[in-house]
Design a protein around this motif. Structure first.
Motif, PDB file in Angstrom:
ATOM      1  N   ALA A  84      26.477  49.543  41.378  1.00  0.00           N
ATOM      2  CA  ALA A  84      27.494  50.160  42.169  1.00  0.00           C
ATOM      3  C   ALA A  84      28.978  49.855  41.492  1.00  0.00           C
ATOM      4  CB  ALA A  84      27.488  49.431  43.742  1.00  0.00           C
ATOM      5  N   ASN A  85      29.730  50.679  42.128  1.00  0.00           N
ATOM      6  CA  ASN A  85      31.276  50.496  41.660  1.00  0.00           C
ATOM      7  C   ASN A  85      31.646  48.970  42.579  1.00  0.00           C
ATOM      8  OD1 ASN A  85      31.845  52.688  40.157  1.00  0.00           O
ATOM      9  ND2 ASN A  85      32.233  53.905  42.156  1.00  0.00           N
ATOM     10  N   TYR A  86      32.814  48.456  41.720  1.00  0.00           N
ATOM     11  CA  TYR A  86      33.175  47.166  42.314  1.00  0.00           C
ATOM     12  C   TYR A  86      34.412  47.367  43.070  1.00  0.00           C
ATOM     13  CZ  TYR A  86      31.152  44.055  38.809  1.00  0.00           C
ATOM     14  OH  TYR A  86      30.127  42.939  38.393  1.00  0.00           O
ATOM     15  N   ILE A  87      34.586  46.658  44.423  1.00  0.00           N
ATOM     16  CA  ILE A  87      35.558  47.056  45.159  1.00  0.00           C
ATOM     17  C   ILE A  87      36.417  45.650  45.374  1.00  0.00           C
ATOM     18  CG2 ILE A  87      35.844  47.650  47.534  1.00  0.00           C
ATOM     19  CD1 ILE A  87      33.239  48.601  47.555  1.00  0.00           C
ATOM     20  N   LYS A  88      37.618  45.712  45.106  1.00  0.00           N
ATOM     21  CA  LYS A  88      38.434  44.509  44.815  1.00  0.00           C
ATOM     22  C   LYS A  88      39.786  45.019  45.549  1.00  0.00           C
ATOM     23  CE  LYS A  88      35.251  42.360  42.886  1.00  0.00           C
ATOM     24  NZ  LYS A  88      34.177  41.631  43.685  1.00  0.00           N
ATOM     25  N   ARG A  89      40.736  43.926  45.679  1.00  0.00           N
ATOM     26  CA  ARG A  89      42.039  43.794  46.145  1.00  0.00           C
ATOM     27  C   ARG A  89      43.292  43.666  45.245  1.00  0.00           C
ATOM     28  NH1 ARG A  89      43.842  44.709  51.371  1.00  0.00           N
ATOM     29  NH2 ARG A  89      41.561  43.670  52.062  1.00  0.00           N
ATOM     30  N   VAL A  90      44.182  44.765  44.937  1.00  0.00           N
ATOM     31  CA  VAL A  90      45.397  44.361  44.126  1.00  0.00           C
ATOM     32  C   VAL A  90      45.973  43.099  44.618  1.00  0.00           C
ATOM     33  CG1 VAL A  90      47.538  45.491  42.930  1.00  0.00           C
ATOM     34  CG2 VAL A  90      45.229  46.800  43.465  1.00  0.00           C
ATOM     35  N   ILE A  91      46.283  42.305  43.747  1.00  0.00           N
ATOM     36  CA  ILE A  91      46.944  41.156  43.901  1.00  0.00           C
ATOM     37  C   ILE A  91      48.203  41.061  42.969  1.00  0.00           C
ATOM     38  CG2 ILE A  91      47.216  38.548  44.030  1.00  0.00           C
ATOM     39  CD1 ILE A  91      45.363  40.039  46.321  1.00  0.00           C
ATOM     40  N   GLY A  92      47.930  41.336  41.792  1.00  0.00           N
ATOM     41  CA  GLY A  92      49.008  41.265  40.588  1.00  0.00           C
ATOM     42  C   GLY A  92      49.448  42.587  40.091  1.00  0.00           C
ATOM     43  N   MET A  93      50.849  42.714  40.070  1.00  0.00           N
ATOM     44  CA  MET A  93      51.407  44.075  39.460  1.00  0.00           C
ATOM     45  C   MET A  93      52.002  43.970  38.329  1.00  0.00           C
ATOM     46  SD  MET A  93      50.946  45.596  42.553  1.00  0.00           S
ATOM     47  CE  MET A  93      51.756  47.155  42.308  1.00  0.00           C
ATOM     48  N   PRO A  94      52.115  44.908  37.604  1.00  0.00           N
ATOM     49  CA  PRO A  94      52.585  45.317  36.227  1.00  0.00           C
ATOM     50  C   PRO A  94      53.821  44.466  36.059  1.00  0.00           C
ATOM     51  CG  PRO A  94      51.805  47.283  37.062  1.00  0.00           C
ATOM     52  CD  PRO A  94      52.011  46.509  38.277  1.00  0.00           C
ATOM     53  N   GLY A 138      50.736  43.473  31.645  1.00  0.00           N
ATOM     54  CA  GLY A 138      51.376  44.401  31.120  1.00  0.00           C
ATOM     55  C   GLY A 138      51.835  45.562  31.714  1.00  0.00           C
ATOM     56  N   GLU A 139      52.623  46.370  31.260  1.00  0.00           N
ATOM     57  CA  GLU A 139      53.236  47.485  32.078  1.00  0.00           C
ATOM     58  C   GLU A 139      52.314  48.529  32.963  1.00  0.00           C
ATOM     59  OE1 GLU A 139      54.287  51.148  29.415  1.00  0.00           O
ATOM     60  OE2 GLU A 139      55.523  49.269  28.995  1.00  0.00           O
ATOM     61  N   ASP A 140      51.007  48.448  32.746  1.00  0.00           N
ATOM     62  CA  ASP A 140      50.234  49.230  33.413  1.00  0.00           C
ATOM     63  C   ASP A 140      48.979  48.388  33.585  1.00  0.00           C
ATOM     64  OD1 ASP A 140      48.885  51.492  34.644  1.00  0.00           O
ATOM     65  OD2 ASP A 140      47.842  51.921  32.766  1.00  0.00           O
ATOM     66  N   GLU A 141      49.235  47.104  33.912  1.00  0.00           N
ATOM     67  CA  GLU A 141      48.041  46.085  34.304  1.00  0.00           C
ATOM     68  C   GLU A 141      48.069  45.649  35.666  1.00  0.00           C
ATOM     69  OE1 GLU A 141      46.583  44.633  30.021  1.00  0.00           O
ATOM     70  OE2 GLU A 141      48.126  43.449  31.194  1.00  0.00           O
ATOM     71  N   TYR A 142      46.775  45.407  36.357  1.00  0.00           N
ATOM     72  CA  TYR A 142      47.035  44.935  37.900  1.00  0.00           C
ATOM     73  C   TYR A 142      45.720  43.922  37.780  1.00  0.00           C
ATOM     74  CZ  TYR A 142      49.251  49.221  38.629  1.00  0.00           C
ATOM     75  OH  TYR A 142      50.219  50.175  38.603  1.00  0.00           O
ATOM     76  N   PHE A 143      46.043  42.749  38.527  1.00  0.00           N
ATOM     77  CA  PHE A 143      44.924  41.712  38.824  1.00  0.00           C
ATOM     78  C   PHE A 143      44.509  41.837  40.251  1.00  0.00           C
ATOM     79  CE2 PHE A 143      43.955  37.370  39.495  1.00  0.00           C
ATOM     80  CZ  PHE A 143      43.580  36.666  38.204  1.00  0.00           C
ATOM     81  N   ARG A 159      34.957  39.012  31.764  1.00  0.00           N
ATOM     82  CA  ARG A 159      34.047  40.444  31.762  1.00  0.00           C
ATOM     83  C   ARG A 159      34.854  41.577  32.662  1.00  0.00           C
ATOM     84  NH1 ARG A 159      28.699  39.664  33.778  1.00  0.00           N
ATOM     85  NH2 ARG A 159      28.302  42.041  33.753  1.00  0.00           N
ATOM     86  N   VAL A 160      35.330  40.903  33.586  1.00  0.00           N
ATOM     87  CA  VAL A 160      36.247  42.112  34.455  1.00  0.00           C
ATOM     88  C   VAL A 160      37.410  42.114  33.999  1.00  0.00           C
ATOM     89  CG1 VAL A 160      36.782  42.768  36.813  1.00  0.00           C
ATOM     90  CG2 VAL A 160      34.778  41.476  36.351  1.00  0.00           C
ATOM     91  N   GLY A 161      38.302  41.116  33.787  1.00  0.00           N
ATOM     92  CA  GLY A 161      39.606  41.369  33.210  1.00  0.00           C
ATOM     93  C   GLY A 161      40.632  42.012  34.338  1.00  0.00           C
ATOM     94  N   VAL A 162      41.789  42.112  33.804  1.00  0.00           N
ATOM     95  CA  VAL A 162      42.848  43.157  34.481  1.00  0.00           C
ATOM     96  C   VAL A 162      42.413  44.295  34.236  1.00  0.00           C
ATOM     97  CG1 VAL A 162      44.524  41.211  34.067  1.00  0.00           C
ATOM     98  CG2 VAL A 162      44.401  43.057  32.366  1.00  0.00           C
ATOM     99  N   LYS A 163      43.093  45.043  35.318  1.00  0.00           N
ATOM    100  CA  LYS A 163      42.806  46.895  35.415  1.00  0.00           C
ATOM    101  C   LYS A 163      43.870  47.435  34.971  1.00  0.00           C
ATOM    102  CE  LYS A 163      38.759  45.920  35.768  1.00  0.00           C
ATOM    103  NZ  LYS A 163      37.939  46.228  34.575  1.00  0.00           N
ATOM    104  N   THR A 164      43.721  48.512  34.463  1.00  0.00           N
ATOM    105  CA  THR A 164      44.788  49.718  34.185  1.00  0.00           C
ATOM    106  C   THR A 164      44.558  50.754  35.505  1.00  0.00           C
ATOM    107  OG1 THR A 164      43.336  50.843  32.733  1.00  0.00           O
ATOM    108  CG2 THR A 164      44.710  49.135  31.892  1.00  0.00           C
ATOM    109  N   LYS A 165      45.572  51.432  35.613  1.00  0.00           N
ATOM    110  CA  LYS A 165      45.569  52.622  36.552  1.00  0.00           C
ATOM    111  C   LYS A 165      44.422  53.482  36.197  1.00  0.00           C
ATOM    112  CE  LYS A 165      48.437  56.386  38.282  1.00  0.00           C
ATOM    113  NZ  LYS A 165      49.813  56.621  38.194  1.00  0.00           N
ATOM    114  N   ALA A 166      44.122  53.653  34.938  1.00  0.00           N
ATOM    115  CA  ALA A 166      43.131  54.654  34.565  1.00  0.00           C
ATOM    116  C   ALA A 166      41.693  54.278  34.721  1.00  0.00           C
ATOM    117  CB  ALA A 166      43.183  54.750  32.946  1.00  0.00           C
ATOM    118  N   ASP A 167      41.794  52.958  34.956  1.00  0.00           N
ATOM    119  CA  ASP A 167      40.335  52.192  35.049  1.00  0.00           C
ATOM    120  C   ASP A 167      40.126  52.527  36.554  1.00  0.00           C
ATOM    121  OD1 ASP A 167      40.183  51.147  32.852  1.00  0.00           O
ATOM    122  OD2 ASP A 167      41.256  49.249  33.371  1.00  0.00           O
TER     123      ASP A 167
END
Length: 191
Positions: A84-94, A138-143, A159-167
């Motif tokens: 299944a897809n992962y479901i999380k909450r955005v906490i850190g912004m670029p 980074g400029e397109d990274e989310y925690f 293994r999960v790491g930070v996410k980009t908008k494209a992720d």
């Protein structure tokens, strides 16, 4: 002599056209507009629970940017986790610097006090975890973090790491099941 088309021929053609239009519309909606996704696990308790069904809008981040506290969906980090897809909450912004210490999230050196979702202090991190030391996005990274912070595989784990908008597949909007819990997935506070 030409054979004239009968009404049965037109009826069959109309049904085939109708089915083709429905198939295209279904594909278009699921690919570009939205989808249903199941919740598997307890990482987002108490906001959403194991077994809940959510409607996710895929166009949200084609038209805009993720915001702090959005509940986002993204693919699992490896082929072995394809359940299944992962479901999380955005906490850190670029551009922000994130660190977790003393059980709390710090953004740019300030404790995140508007975080009404993480209901308990975070267990101590180990040296291999992201945000053990200050982590500048980074400029397109989310925690992203699960609301059930001590039972969530999220951006703290390399293994999960930070996410980009494209992720990001999309933004969770509405819980549609169980029926007695139908509700909007709210974003109650802003920073």
């Amino acid at each position: 002599m030409k054979k004239m088309k009968t009404s049965d021929d037109w009826g069959l053609f109309e049904w085939a056209l109708y089915i083709a239009i429905l198939a295209f519309a279904s594909w278009f909606i699921v690919t570009f507009i939205g989808m249903r996704t199941p919740v598997i696990g307890q990482s987002m308790e108490s906001t959403i629970s194991d077994g809940d069904q959510l409607i996710v809008t895929k166009f949200s981040y084609r038209l805009g940017e993720p915001k702090r506290y959005d509940v986002v969906i993204f693919p699992p980090p490896s082929e072995t986790d394809k359940k299944a897809n992962y479901i999380k909450r955005v906490i850190g912004m670029p551009g922000e610097t994130i660190q977790i210490m003393g059980g709390y999230v710090y953004i740019n050196g300030e404790q995140l006090t508007t975080d009404v979702y993480g209901l308990e202090p975070i267990n101590p991190l180990s040296e291999g975890d992201l945000a053990y030391q200050p982590l500048t996005l980074g400029e397109d990274e989310y925690f992203v973090l699960g609301d059930n912070r001590n039972n969530s595989m999220d951006s703290r784990n390399p293994r999960v790491g930070v996410k980009t908008k494209a992720d990001l597949v999309g933004k969770a909007q509405v819980r549609i099941f169980p029926f007695d819990k139908i509700s909007k997935i709210s974003k109650e506070s802003e920073q």
